[in-house]
Design a protein around this motif. Structure first.
Motif, PDB file in Angstrom:
ATOM      1  N   MET A  30      31.229  31.064  35.977  1.00  0.00           N
ATOM      2  CA  MET A  30      31.101  32.510  36.079  1.00  0.00           C
ATOM      3  C   MET A  30      29.766  32.840  36.753  1.00  0.00           C
ATOM      4  SD  MET A  30      33.989  33.083  34.727  1.00  0.00           S
ATOM      5  CE  MET A  30      34.033  34.891  34.603  1.00  0.00           C
ATOM      6  N   THR A  31      29.806  33.775  37.701  1.00  0.00           N
ATOM      7  CA  THR A  31      28.618  34.076  38.477  1.00  0.00           C
ATOM      8  C   THR A  31      28.509  35.567  38.742  1.00  0.00           C
ATOM      9  OG1 THR A  31      27.448  33.608  40.559  1.00  0.00           O
ATOM     10  CG2 THR A  31      29.849  33.713  40.649  1.00  0.00           C
ATOM     11  N   SER A  32      27.332  36.016  39.089  1.00  0.00           N
ATOM     12  CA  SER A  32      27.103  37.419  39.483  1.00  0.00           C
ATOM     13  C   SER A  32      26.803  37.524  40.971  1.00  0.00           C
ATOM     14  CB  SER A  32      25.935  38.007  38.683  1.00  0.00           C
ATOM     15  OG  SER A  32      24.745  37.252  38.908  1.00  0.00           O
ATOM     16  N   GLN A  33      26.906  36.389  41.686  1.00  0.00           N
ATOM     17  CA  GLN A  33      26.588  36.349  43.098  1.00  0.00           C
ATOM     18  C   GLN A  33      27.840  36.128  43.939  1.00  0.00           C
ATOM     19  OE1 GLN A  33      23.425  36.911  44.219  1.00  0.00           O
ATOM     20  NE2 GLN A  33      22.866  37.233  42.069  1.00  0.00           N
ATOM     21  N   ALA A  34      28.010  36.959  44.957  1.00  0.00           N
ATOM     22  CA  ALA A  34      29.131  36.790  45.883  1.00  0.00           C
ATOM     23  C   ALA A  34      28.834  35.656  46.853  1.00  0.00           C
ATOM     24  CB  ALA A  34      29.374  38.095  46.636  1.00  0.00           C
ATOM     25  N   GLY A  35      29.894  35.124  47.470  1.00  0.00           N
ATOM     26  CA  GLY A  35      29.701  34.060  48.435  1.00  0.00           C
ATOM     27  C   GLY A  35      30.958  33.234  48.621  1.00  0.00           C
ATOM     28  N   PRO A  36      30.914  32.226  49.461  1.00  0.00           N
ATOM     29  CA  PRO A  36      32.069  31.358  49.698  1.00  0.00           C
ATOM     30  C   PRO A  36      32.525  30.668  48.406  1.00  0.00           C
ATOM     31  CG  PRO A  36      30.390  31.015  51.377  1.00  0.00           C
ATOM     32  CD  PRO A  36      29.758  31.862  50.309  1.00  0.00           C
ATOM     33  N   GLY A  37      33.831  30.604  48.202  1.00  0.00           N
ATOM     34  CA  GLY A  37      34.367  29.944  47.018  1.00  0.00           C
ATOM     35  C   GLY A  37      34.272  30.772  45.749  1.00  0.00           C
ATOM     36  N   VAL A  38      33.962  32.071  45.898  1.00  0.00           N
ATOM     37  CA  VAL A  38      33.816  32.946  44.735  1.00  0.00           C
ATOM     38  C   VAL A  38      34.890  34.040  44.774  1.00  0.00           C
ATOM     39  CG1 VAL A  38      32.311  34.506  43.450  1.00  0.00           C
ATOM     40  CG2 VAL A  38      31.331  32.556  44.677  1.00  0.00           C
ATOM     41  N   MET A  39      35.659  34.141  43.708  1.00  0.00           N
ATOM     42  CA  MET A  39      36.628  35.225  43.555  1.00  0.00           C
ATOM     43  C   MET A  39      36.001  36.357  42.757  1.00  0.00           C
ATOM     44  SD  MET A  39      40.273  33.427  42.583  1.00  0.00           S
ATOM     45  CE  MET A  39      39.601  32.441  41.248  1.00  0.00           C
ATOM     46  N   GLU A  45      45.372  47.469  35.077  1.00  0.00           N
ATOM     47  CA  GLU A  45      45.543  47.103  36.471  1.00  0.00           C
ATOM     48  C   GLU A  45      44.426  46.121  36.827  1.00  0.00           C
ATOM     49  OE1 GLU A  45      45.907  50.452  39.086  1.00  0.00           O
ATOM     50  OE2 GLU A  45      47.197  51.576  37.706  1.00  0.00           O
ATOM     51  N   VAL A  46      44.738  45.149  37.674  1.00  0.00           N
ATOM     52  CA  VAL A  46      43.744  44.141  38.038  1.00  0.00           C
ATOM     53  C   VAL A  46      43.905  43.753  39.495  1.00  0.00           C
ATOM     54  CG1 VAL A  46      45.230  42.222  37.329  1.00  0.00           C
ATOM     55  CG2 VAL A  46      42.749  41.893  37.391  1.00  0.00           C
ATOM     56  N   LYS A  47      42.797  43.446  40.141  1.00  0.00           N
ATOM     57  CA  LYS A  47      42.856  42.930  41.516  1.00  0.00           C
ATOM     58  C   LYS A  47      41.833  41.808  41.674  1.00  0.00           C
ATOM     59  CE  LYS A  47      40.012  46.775  43.327  1.00  0.00           C
ATOM     60  NZ  LYS A  47      40.005  47.864  44.335  1.00  0.00           N
ATOM     61  N   ALA A 105      33.584  36.720  49.860  1.00  0.00           N
ATOM     62  CA  ALA A 105      32.972  36.481  51.168  1.00  0.00           C
ATOM     63  C   ALA A 105      33.641  37.302  52.261  1.00  0.00           C
ATOM     64  CB  ALA A 105      33.034  34.994  51.515  1.00  0.00           C
ATOM     65  N   THR A 106      34.957  37.486  52.152  1.00  0.00           N
ATOM     66  CA  THR A 106      35.703  38.176  53.210  1.00  0.00           C
ATOM     67  C   THR A 106      36.255  39.533  52.784  1.00  0.00           C
ATOM     68  OG1 THR A 106      37.821  37.170  52.583  1.00  0.00           O
ATOM     69  CG2 THR A 106      36.406  35.918  54.092  1.00  0.00           C
ATOM     70  N   GLY A 107      36.343  39.779  51.478  1.00  0.00           N
ATOM     71  CA  GLY A 107      36.938  41.011  50.976  1.00  0.00           C
ATOM     72  C   GLY A 107      38.449  40.986  50.961  1.00  0.00           C
ATOM     73  N   GLU A 108      39.050  39.864  51.334  1.00  0.00           N
ATOM     74  CA  GLU A 108      40.506  39.748  51.396  1.00  0.00           C
ATOM     75  C   GLU A 108      41.125  39.857  50.004  1.00  0.00           C
ATOM     76  OE1 GLU A 108      43.859  36.679  53.259  1.00  0.00           O
ATOM     77  OE2 GLU A 108      41.838  35.956  52.792  1.00  0.00           O
ATOM     78  N   LEU A 109      42.207  40.623  49.903  1.00  0.00           N
ATOM     79  CA  LEU A 109      42.918  40.768  48.635  1.00  0.00           C
ATOM     80  C   LEU A 109      43.748  39.522  48.383  1.00  0.00           C
ATOM     81  CD1 LEU A 109      43.711  42.585  46.212  1.00  0.00           C
ATOM     82  CD2 LEU A 109      45.589  43.458  47.623  1.00  0.00           C
ATOM     83  N   LEU A 110      43.538  38.888  47.230  1.00  0.00           N
ATOM     84  CA  LEU A 110      44.247  37.664  46.884  1.00  0.00           C
ATOM     85  C   LEU A 110      45.421  37.923  45.945  1.00  0.00           C
ATOM     86  CD1 LEU A 110      41.102  35.415  46.216  1.00  0.00           C
ATOM     87  CD2 LEU A 110      42.444  35.599  48.332  1.00  0.00           C
ATOM     88  N   ALA A 111      45.248  38.860  45.033  1.00  0.00           N
ATOM     89  CA  ALA A 111      46.308  39.167  44.070  1.00  0.00           C
ATOM     90  C   ALA A 111      46.020  40.511  43.417  1.00  0.00           C
ATOM     91  CB  ALA A 111      46.410  38.081  43.000  1.00  0.00           C
TER      92      ALA A 111
END
Length: 248
Positions: free
Chosen positions: A125-134, A183-185, A190-196
């Motif tokens: 669990m992290t508070s930092q955005a970046g590659p490999g982070v959902m 509701e959840v998303k 890293a990209t802002g792409e919606l995964l689910a």
């Protein structure tokens, strides 16, 4: 011979003992899916959502409405940034409007804690955005407590179950029980792409256990949702037999 009053007292004592024994011995109360759920605007665009598929445990679908990005590479994610749960009272039928501020805050914190407890078993669990982070964002859009007294009566007395059964068949939520909607998303930080994304509503069943706690059904819904999110992510990573589907 015992007096009539003594015999009546004995029957009352035995009846009370039976009720309390039943309350003590029966397992955790289950929740069930409602027939429909109100959209509140938290997700913004709902056009990509489809009706949830039936799972392998009973007839419980994954969520009433769901979206999964088929192009997502779920195995690349090793960390999760879990936002605080927000509360939305914009739905015209949401009982959350009538819930006290204190209970709203407690319920929001509890849903977040359940999600955090389950997800940290598989992710950092992290508070930092970046590659490999959902990034997981969840909103509680409805929460209604049960009527503890009437729920107890309708759970214990077969005749009264008939009176509340029609509502349960029509809505999926038994009479006098609690219910919750969320509701959840999930997005790539890293990209802002919606995964689910998903929208769901659950309500209590006519089980004896927990009826003395008016928020028990809602809390059970939170437990189930948190475990289900973990299970779905495990499946998306290709965990196979190691992924344990929660029971309602």
């Amino acid at each position: 011979m015992r007096s009539k009053q003594t015999r009546q007292s004995g029957w009352l004592t035995m009846g009370a003992a039976f009720v309390f024994s039943a309350l003590w011995l029966v397992g955790c109360a289950a929740t069930q899916h409602a027939k429909s759920v109100e959209k509140t605007g938290f997700l913004g665009d709902y056009s990509m959502l489809k009706k949830g598929e039936t799972s392998t445990v009973g007839e419980d679908p994954e969520a009433l409405l769901v979206y999964r990005n088929d192009k997502a590479n779920w195995k690349q994610y090793t960390k999760i940034m879990l936002d605080p749960v927000t509360l939305w009272t914009t739905g015209k039928d949401s009982q959350l409007k009538d819930v006290s501020i204190e209970d709203r805050q407690r319920l929001g914190s509890l849903l977040w804690a359940k999600l955090d407890e389950n997800l940290r078993k598989d992710y950092e669990m992290t508070s930092q955005a970046g590659p490999g982070v959902m990034r997981i964002q969840a909103a509680l859009t409805e929460a209604g407590e049960s009527s503890a007294t009437m729920d107890t009566i309708t759970s214990l007395i077969p005749q009264t179950r008939l009176l509340t059964g029609a509502k349960g068949l029509a809505t999926g939520v038994s009479g006098f029980t609690g219910s919750a909607s969320a509701e959840v998303k999930i997005t790539d930080t890293a990209t802002g792409e919606l995964l689910a994304a998903a929208v769901d509503r659950r309500g209590g069943t006519k089980s004896i256990s927990g009826v003395t706690n008016s928020w028990h059904d809602v809390e059970e819904a939170f437990r189930f949702w948190a475990e289900k999110v973990r299970w779905r992510l495990c499946q998306q990573r290709g965990g196979g037999a190691t992924c344990v589907e929660p029971k309602p």
